[in-house]
Scaffold this active site. Structure first.
Site, mmCIF file in Angstrom:
data_model
loop_
_atom_site.group_PDB
_atom_site.id
_atom_site.type_symbol
_atom_site.label_atom_id
_atom_site.label_comp_id
_atom_site.label_asym_id
_atom_site.label_seq_id
_atom_site.Cartn_x
_atom_site.Cartn_y
_atom_site.Cartn_z
ATOM 1 N N SER A 138 0.859 -1.175 0.000
ATOM 2 C CA SER A 138 0.000 0.000 0.000
ATOM 3 C C SER A 138 0.896 1.226 0.000
ATOM 4 O O SER A 138 1.686 1.411 0.926
ATOM 5 C CB SER A 138 -0.885 -0.040 1.249
ATOM 6 O OG SER A 138 -1.616 1.149 1.383
ATOM 7 N N LYS A 164 -1.109 -1.006 -4.323
ATOM 8 C CA LYS A 164 -2.292 -0.198 -4.002
ATOM 9 C C LYS A 164 -1.870 1.246 -3.833
ATOM 10 O O LYS A 164 -0.881 1.533 -3.158
ATOM 11 C CB LYS A 164 -2.912 -0.756 -2.718
ATOM 12 C CG LYS A 164 -3.979 0.093 -2.070
ATOM 13 C CD LYS A 164 -4.684 -0.704 -0.990
ATOM 14 C CE LYS A 164 -4.608 -0.032 0.358
ATOM 15 N NZ LYS A 164 -5.279 -0.819 1.421
ATOM 16 N N LYS A 166 -2.930 4.998 -2.572
ATOM 17 C CA LYS A 166 -3.881 5.772 -1.783
ATOM 18 C C LYS A 166 -4.294 6.971 -2.625
ATOM 19 O O LYS A 166 -3.442 7.607 -3.271
ATOM 20 C CB LYS A 166 -3.223 6.254 -0.488
ATOM 21 C CG LYS A 166 -2.943 5.121 0.493
ATOM 22 C CD LYS A 166 -4.248 4.582 1.073
ATOM 23 C CE LYS A 166 -3.962 3.585 2.187
ATOM 24 N NZ LYS A 166 -5.212 3.070 2.783
ATOM 25 N N ASP A 192 -7.210 3.055 -3.048
ATOM 26 C CA ASP A 192 -7.911 3.089 -1.756
ATOM 27 C C ASP A 192 -8.137 4.549 -1.357
ATOM 28 O O ASP A 192 -7.171 5.302 -1.200
ATOM 29 C CB ASP A 192 -7.073 2.361 -0.695
ATOM 30 C CG ASP A 192 -7.775 2.253 0.652
ATOM 31 O OD1 ASP A 192 -8.912 2.753 0.785
ATOM 32 O OD2 ASP A 192 -7.172 1.665 1.581
ATOM 33 N N GLU A 217 -11.133 0.696 -3.391
ATOM 34 C CA GLU A 217 -11.413 0.402 -1.980
ATOM 35 C C GLU A 217 -12.008 1.628 -1.287
ATOM 36 O O GLU A 217 -11.469 2.734 -1.385
ATOM 37 C CB GLU A 217 -10.086 -0.016 -1.327
ATOM 38 C CG GLU A 217 -10.185 -0.492 0.109
ATOM 39 C CD GLU A 217 -8.812 -0.976 0.639
ATOM 40 O OE1 GLU A 217 -7.907 -1.259 -0.179
ATOM 41 O OE2 GLU A 217 -8.663 -1.042 1.862
ATOM 42 N N ASP A 242 -13.578 -1.750 3.223
ATOM 43 C CA ASP A 242 -12.628 -1.894 4.326
ATOM 44 C C ASP A 242 -13.320 -1.330 5.577
ATOM 45 O O ASP A 242 -13.991 -2.073 6.319
ATOM 46 C CB ASP A 242 -11.334 -1.130 3.958
ATOM 47 C CG ASP A 242 -10.295 -1.061 5.070
ATOM 48 O OD1 ASP A 242 -10.569 -1.498 6.192
ATOM 49 O OD2 ASP A 242 -9.174 -0.549 4.831
ATOM 50 N N LYS A 266 -9.519 -7.248 7.912
ATOM 51 C CA LYS A 266 -8.443 -6.968 8.860
ATOM 52 C C LYS A 266 -8.941 -7.504 10.190
ATOM 53 O O LYS A 266 -9.932 -6.977 10.717
ATOM 54 C CB LYS A 266 -8.219 -5.453 8.980
ATOM 55 C CG LYS A 266 -7.745 -4.776 7.706
ATOM 56 C CD LYS A 266 -7.648 -3.270 7.885
ATOM 57 C CE LYS A 266 -7.156 -2.604 6.594
ATOM 58 N NZ LYS A 266 -7.221 -1.112 6.683
ATOM 59 N N GLY A 294 -3.978 -4.335 6.043
ATOM 60 C CA GLY A 294 -3.000 -4.068 7.093
ATOM 61 C C GLY A 294 -3.261 -2.728 7.742
ATOM 62 O O GLY A 294 -3.994 -1.896 7.203
HETATM 63 O O1 OSB Z 1 -7.002 1.630 4.507
HETATM 64 O O2 OSB Z 1 -5.846 -0.114 4.303
HETATM 65 C C1 OSB Z 1 -5.997 0.995 4.800
HETATM 66 C C2 OSB Z 1 -2.914 1.910 6.860
HETATM 67 C C3 OSB Z 1 -3.488 2.592 7.901
HETATM 68 C C4 OSB Z 1 -4.854 2.788 7.896
HETATM 69 C C5 OSB Z 1 -5.632 2.283 6.862
HETATM 70 C C6 OSB Z 1 -5.060 1.578 5.821
HETATM 71 C C7 OSB Z 1 -3.666 1.425 5.806
HETATM 72 C C8 OSB Z 1 -2.938 0.790 4.719
HETATM 73 C C9 OSB Z 1 -1.582 0.212 5.068
HETATM 74 O O3 OSB Z 1 -3.330 0.757 3.587
HETATM 75 C C10 OSB Z 1 -1.516 -1.237 4.865
HETATM 76 C C11 OSB Z 1 -0.294 -1.831 5.499
HETATM 77 O O4 OSB Z 1 -0.277 -2.080 6.719
HETATM 78 O O5 OSB Z 1 0.661 -2.071 4.770
HETATM 79 MG MG MG Z 2 -8.211 0.489 3.186
#
Ligand code: OSB
Ligand code: MG
Length: 374
Positions: A138, A164, A166, A192, A217, A242, A266, A294
């Site tokens: 991510s 992924k 953001k 995401d 996402e 999510d 998660k 994650g």
């Molecule tokens: O939306 O998946 C998410 C990290 C913090 C809060 C929300 C998210 C995330 C990530 C990181 O996308 C995923 C990771 O731990 O590598």
């Molecule tokens: Mg997410």
């Protein structure tokens, strides 16, 4: 019979290798809540709370989780005979609504403790079927499309099976277009939004269809199941939820409404591993793919995620990057590593979490500590 009779709760601070920015905020140093559970027969296991410092992802934070565990979760679990680790979920629900991240901390700890006592890997206890799991990354929001392209290219060259990105309304189409252009049509990309859009953005979101994304996402905020369903009707791209899915009931609602075609599980968000398994089962019955998300976990939380990702319905690479993507030095030994083929080995033949917890290092990093007893 498993009886947890002691929980030591700690908060540690661990700086990230680089800041991680999502639509609603940035984090440079993780405040991490850890729990060490002990059973009446002297076995111990560690667990990690996924809550962050600020309530920007969900309502829970490190501080609310600390309070909820100390005041309401631990008293429901301590001294209670658990016939199977599944029983921990029900115990924690008794007259206690919400706070899934707080509950999940102790629930995951109970699973790890059960695996430890039985001398079996957590992945096996959960019903895992894979010795290696596929890893995705991510990537946080970057200042420019060129910065994001550099990171996406580096990730694919390291072997990651899925990247992924953001996004948010001021960092979406040109960023995604630049990355797709640079990595080619066959690279597996997803985006995401962490709830940064509203239905007024539907037309803009529909333009993401041009980039052949594996999924979009959480475009809308967590409560917007009906609005996600309307958007899914309009988009060719599969929606994934999510934040919206805080337990098995919400996953069932989302699928019934057509609000998503993919679910991100998660364990720390949905109240633990029993709820994660229930969502996995529900999705399998409806042929809905799932994957493990994650929350920038240390190696302790990561162990639970990796174990969960070995279940058969986890057919999409998870956000389960190796330790060095987050930390200069992890708090587990060995650290989590990824092969050049983008897979991670699961410690199927080691009991419990399958990694040694560096207690001395945790001790040195501890900012606060409380001991709770039956
Ligand atoms: O939306 O998946 C998410 C990290 C913090 C809060 C929300 C998210 C995330 C990530 C990181 O996308 C995923 C990771 O731990 O590598
Ligand atoms: Mg997410």
């Amino acid at each position: 019979m498993l009886i947890v009779d002691r929980v030591v709760l700690r908060e540690i601070r661990l700086p990230l290798v680089e800041p991680f920015r999502i639509s609603s905020g940035v984090v440079s140093e993780r405040r991490i809540l850890l729990a060490e559970l002990t059973s009446t027969d002297g076995a111990t296991a560690w667990a990690e709370c996924v809550a962050g410092e600020a309530p920007n992802y969900s309502a829970e934070t490190v501080d609310t989780a600390w309070l909820a565990i100390e005041r309401w979760a631990a008293p429901r679990l301590l001294g209670v005979p658990l016939a199977t680790p599944d029983a921990a979920h029900a115990a924690l629900q008794q007259g206690f609504v919400g706070h899934p991240m707080a509950k999940a901390t102790l629930e995951m700890g109970a699973w790890a403790l059960a695996a430890e006592r039985e001398g079996v890997a957590l992945a096996r206890l959960l019903g895992g079927v894979r010795e290696r799991v596929e890893v995705g990354i991510s990537l946080g929001i970057q200042a420019t499309p060129a910065d994001l392209v550099k990171r996406a290219q580096a990730a694919f060259s390291r072997g990651y099976r899925r990247v992924k990105l953001k996004i948010r309304p001021d960092a979406d189409l040109p960023f995604v277009a630049a990355v797709r252009d640079a990595v080619g049509s066959r690279a597996v990309l997803s985006v995401d939004a962490n709830g940064a859009y509203t239905p007024a953005d539907a037309e803009r979101l529909a333009r993401l269809d041009a980039f052949d994304l594996l999924m979009l996402e959480q475009p809308f905020p967590a409560g917007d199941l009906v609005r996600h369903a309307a958007l899914q009707q309009r988009l060719r791209t599969d929606l994934c939820l999510d934040e919206s899915v805080d337990g098995a009931e919400r996953a069932a609602d989302a699928l019934a409404l057509g609000a998503a075609r993919i679910i991100n599980i998660k364990p720390g968000r949905v109240g633990g591993l029993a709820a994660s398994r229930a969502i996995h089962e529900l999705c399998q019955a409806q042929s809905v793919p799932v994957w493990c998300g994650g929350m920038l976990e240390s190696g302790i939380g990561r162990a639970c995620n990796v174990a969960l990702a070995t279940l058969p319905g986890f057919t999409i690479p998870g956000d389960i990057s190796p330790s060095d993507r987050y930390w200069a030095e992890d708090i587990v030994d060995p650290p989590w590593t990824m092969r050049a083929d983008g897979t991670m080995a699961v410690p199927m033949d080691r009991p419990g979490l399958g990694v040694r917890v560096d207690v001395a290092r945790i001790e040195a990093l501890t900012a606060r500590r409380v001991e709770l007893r039956a």
